[in-house]
Write a protein that holds these residues in place. Sequence first.
Motif, PDB file in Angstrom:
ATOM      1  N   LEU A  25       0.810  -1.218   0.000  1.00  0.00           N
ATOM      2  CA  LEU A  25       0.000   0.000   0.000  1.00  0.00           C
ATOM      3  C   LEU A  25       0.846   1.271   0.000  1.00  0.00           C
ATOM      4  O   LEU A  25       0.469   2.275  -0.584  1.00  0.00           O
ATOM      5  N   GLY A  26       1.962   1.233   0.683  1.00  0.00           N
ATOM      6  CA  GLY A  26       2.743   2.455   0.869  1.00  0.00           C
ATOM      7  C   GLY A  26       2.214   3.212   2.080  1.00  0.00           C
ATOM      8  O   GLY A  26       1.585   2.638   2.970  1.00  0.00           O
ATOM      9  N   ASP A  27       2.465   4.503   2.121  1.00  0.00           N
ATOM     10  CA  ASP A  27       2.118   5.313   3.286  1.00  0.00           C
ATOM     11  C   ASP A  27       0.599   5.390   3.483  1.00  0.00           C
ATOM     12  O   ASP A  27      -0.112   5.956   2.656  1.00  0.00           O
ATOM     13  N   VAL A  28       0.131   4.824   4.591  1.00  0.00           N
ATOM     14  CA  VAL A  28      -1.292   4.832   4.914  1.00  0.00           C
ATOM     15  C   VAL A  28      -1.676   6.217   5.426  1.00  0.00           C
ATOM     16  O   VAL A  28      -1.023   6.772   6.315  1.00  0.00           O
ATOM     17  N   VAL A  29      -2.749   6.781   4.844  1.00  0.00           N
ATOM     18  CA  VAL A  29      -3.170   8.137   5.199  1.00  0.00           C
ATOM     19  C   VAL A  29      -4.569   8.193   5.812  1.00  0.00           C
ATOM     20  O   VAL A  29      -4.960   9.216   6.380  1.00  0.00           O
ATOM     21  N   PHE A  30      -5.346   7.108   5.705  1.00  0.00           N
ATOM     22  CA  PHE A  30      -6.715   7.110   6.225  1.00  0.00           C
ATOM     23  C   PHE A  30      -7.175   5.676   6.446  1.00  0.00           C
ATOM     24  O   PHE A  30      -6.841   4.792   5.662  1.00  0.00           O
ATOM     25  N   VAL A  31      -7.932   5.475   7.512  1.00  0.00           N
ATOM     26  CA  VAL A  31      -8.577   4.182   7.748  1.00  0.00           C
ATOM     27  C   VAL A  31     -10.049   4.412   8.064  1.00  0.00           C
ATOM     28  O   VAL A  31     -10.409   5.378   8.746  1.00  0.00           O
ATOM     29  N   ASP A  32     -10.884   3.551   7.510  1.00  0.00           N
ATOM     30  CA  ASP A  32     -12.315   3.553   7.804  1.00  0.00           C
ATOM     31  C   ASP A  32     -12.565   2.281   8.595  1.00  0.00           C
ATOM     32  O   ASP A  32     -12.500   1.175   8.041  1.00  0.00           O
ATOM     33  N   LEU A  33     -12.812   2.430   9.882  1.00  0.00           N
ATOM     34  CA  LEU A  33     -12.963   1.290  10.772  1.00  0.00           C
ATOM     35  C   LEU A  33     -14.435   0.940  10.947  1.00  0.00           C
ATOM     36  O   LEU A  33     -15.308   1.804  10.834  1.00  0.00           O
ATOM     37  N   PRO A  34     -14.727  -0.329  11.243  1.00  0.00           N
ATOM     38  CA  PRO A  34     -16.127  -0.738  11.405  1.00  0.00           C
ATOM     39  C   PRO A  34     -16.734  -0.166  12.687  1.00  0.00           C
ATOM     40  O   PRO A  34     -16.025   0.290  13.583  1.00  0.00           O
ATOM     41  N   GLU A  35     -18.037  -0.236  12.750  1.00  0.00           N
ATOM     42  CA  GLU A  35     -18.774   0.253  13.917  1.00  0.00           C
ATOM     43  C   GLU A  35     -18.768  -0.812  15.014  1.00  0.00           C
ATOM     44  O   GLU A  35     -19.033  -1.991  14.746  1.00  0.00           O
ATOM     45  N   VAL A  36     -18.464  -0.396  16.237  1.00  0.00           N
ATOM     46  CA  VAL A  36     -18.517  -1.315  17.377  1.00  0.00           C
ATOM     47  C   VAL A  36     -19.946  -1.828  17.518  1.00  0.00           C
ATOM     48  O   VAL A  36     -20.912  -1.072  17.398  1.00  0.00           O
ATOM     49  N   GLY A  37     -20.075  -3.137  17.722  1.00  0.00           N
ATOM     50  CA  GLY A  37     -21.382  -3.774  17.856  1.00  0.00           C
ATOM     51  C   GLY A  37     -21.876  -4.394  16.560  1.00  0.00           C
ATOM     52  O   GLY A  37     -22.819  -5.176  16.567  1.00  0.00           O
ATOM     53  N   LYS A  38     -21.220  -4.056  15.457  1.00  0.00           N
ATOM     54  CA  LYS A  38     -21.620  -4.592  14.154  1.00  0.00           C
ATOM     55  C   LYS A  38     -21.172  -6.049  14.033  1.00  0.00           C
ATOM     56  O   LYS A  38     -20.050  -6.400  14.392  1.00  0.00           O
ATOM     57  N   THR A  39     -22.049  -6.900  13.506  1.00  0.00           N
ATOM     58  CA  THR A  39     -21.704  -8.290  13.223  1.00  0.00           C
ATOM     59  C   THR A  39     -21.293  -8.372  11.758  1.00  0.00           C
ATOM     60  O   THR A  39     -22.004  -7.881  10.884  1.00  0.00           O
ATOM     61  N   VAL A  40     -20.132  -8.974  11.526  1.00  0.00           N
ATOM     62  CA  VAL A  40     -19.589  -9.062  10.175  1.00  0.00           C
ATOM     63  C   VAL A  40     -19.275 -10.524   9.866  1.00  0.00           C
ATOM     64  O   VAL A  40     -18.703 -11.232  10.697  1.00  0.00           O
ATOM     65  N   ALA A  41     -19.650 -10.961   8.674  1.00  0.00           N
ATOM     66  CA  ALA A  41     -19.405 -12.345   8.260  1.00  0.00           C
ATOM     67  C   ALA A  41     -18.005 -12.490   7.678  1.00  0.00           C
ATOM     68  O   ALA A  41     -17.466 -11.551   7.080  1.00  0.00           O
ATOM     69  N   LYS A  42     -17.448 -13.659   7.831  1.00  0.00           N
ATOM     70  CA  LYS A  42     -16.150 -13.977   7.262  1.00  0.00           C
ATOM     71  C   LYS A  42     -16.164 -13.652   5.762  1.00  0.00           C
ATOM     72  O   LYS A  42     -17.096 -13.999   5.044  1.00  0.00           O
ATOM     73  N   GLY A  43     -15.133 -12.934   5.309  1.00  0.00           N
ATOM     74  CA  GLY A  43     -14.996 -12.588   3.904  1.00  0.00           C
ATOM     75  C   GLY A  43     -15.652 -11.276   3.518  1.00  0.00           C
ATOM     76  O   GLY A  43     -15.382 -10.741   2.446  1.00  0.00           O
ATOM     77  N   ASP A  44     -16.508 -10.733   4.389  1.00  0.00           N
ATOM     78  CA  ASP A  44     -17.138  -9.444   4.100  1.00  0.00           C
ATOM     79  C   ASP A  44     -16.171  -8.298   4.393  1.00  0.00           C
ATOM     80  O   ASP A  44     -15.244  -8.437   5.199  1.00  0.00           O
ATOM     81  N   VAL A  45     -16.413  -7.167   3.778  1.00  0.00           N
ATOM     82  CA  VAL A  45     -15.578  -5.981   4.008  1.00  0.00           C
ATOM     83  C   VAL A  45     -15.899  -5.436   5.399  1.00  0.00           C
ATOM     84  O   VAL A  45     -17.060  -5.165   5.718  1.00  0.00           O
ATOM     85  N   ALA A  46     -14.865  -5.281   6.209  1.00  0.00           N
ATOM     86  CA  ALA A  46     -15.026  -4.762   7.566  1.00  0.00           C
ATOM     87  C   ALA A  46     -14.507  -3.337   7.686  1.00  0.00           C
ATOM     88  O   ALA A  46     -14.816  -2.643   8.644  1.00  0.00           O
ATOM     89  N   GLY A  47     -13.703  -2.907   6.732  1.00  0.00           N
ATOM     90  CA  GLY A  47     -13.141  -1.568   6.776  1.00  0.00           C
ATOM     91  C   GLY A  47     -12.375  -1.283   5.508  1.00  0.00           C
ATOM     92  O   GLY A  47     -12.304  -2.115   4.605  1.00  0.00           O
ATOM     93  N   VAL A  48     -11.804  -0.092   5.472  1.00  0.00           N
ATOM     94  CA  VAL A  48     -11.027   0.331   4.301  1.00  0.00           C
ATOM     95  C   VAL A  48      -9.760   1.022   4.793  1.00  0.00           C
ATOM     96  O   VAL A  48      -9.779   1.742   5.794  1.00  0.00           O
ATOM     97  N   VAL A  49      -8.684   0.778   4.076  1.00  0.00           N
ATOM     98  CA  VAL A  49      -7.432   1.473   4.350  1.00  0.00           C
ATOM     99  C   VAL A  49      -7.026   2.192   3.062  1.00  0.00           C
ATOM    100  O   VAL A  49      -7.103   1.619   1.979  1.00  0.00           O
TER     101      VAL A  49
END
Length: 124
Positions: free
Chosen positions: A32-56
């Motif tokens: 990726l190189g220099d990371v400048v932003f992260v989009d983290l999931p919401e606490v309490g959210k249920t996420v299935a294996k293989g689903d997108v949980a966030g973005v970098v």
Amino acid sequence: MTLKFTADHEWINAADTAAAVVGITVHAQDALGDVVFVDLPEVGKTVAKGDVAGVVESVKAAADIYMPVDGEIVEVNEALRDDPALANTDPLGAGWFFKVKLADVAQLDGLMDATGYDALLKTL
């Protein structure tokens, strides 16, 4: 430490299955190189294996963070939100993304150990 890896270059430390820690690998942050932003999931959210949980996002590209196992997000790394470069400087430590309560511990068996992940990297 129970450290496992995905083919999508996430890692999970499941030493505590009530709060297993998830982040991106050294290989991922190198690509990726220099990371400048992260989009983290919401606490309490249920996420299935293989689903997108966030973005970098980096100066080069944006990449999805995929959930390595089924589970509920129990904590996010606010320090990473404030200082995304932690994903570069300490990807296996202070640069973790979120913690998850595992829905099915047996899913860890389908992930790679360090030896398996190193073998995968040699094929890239």
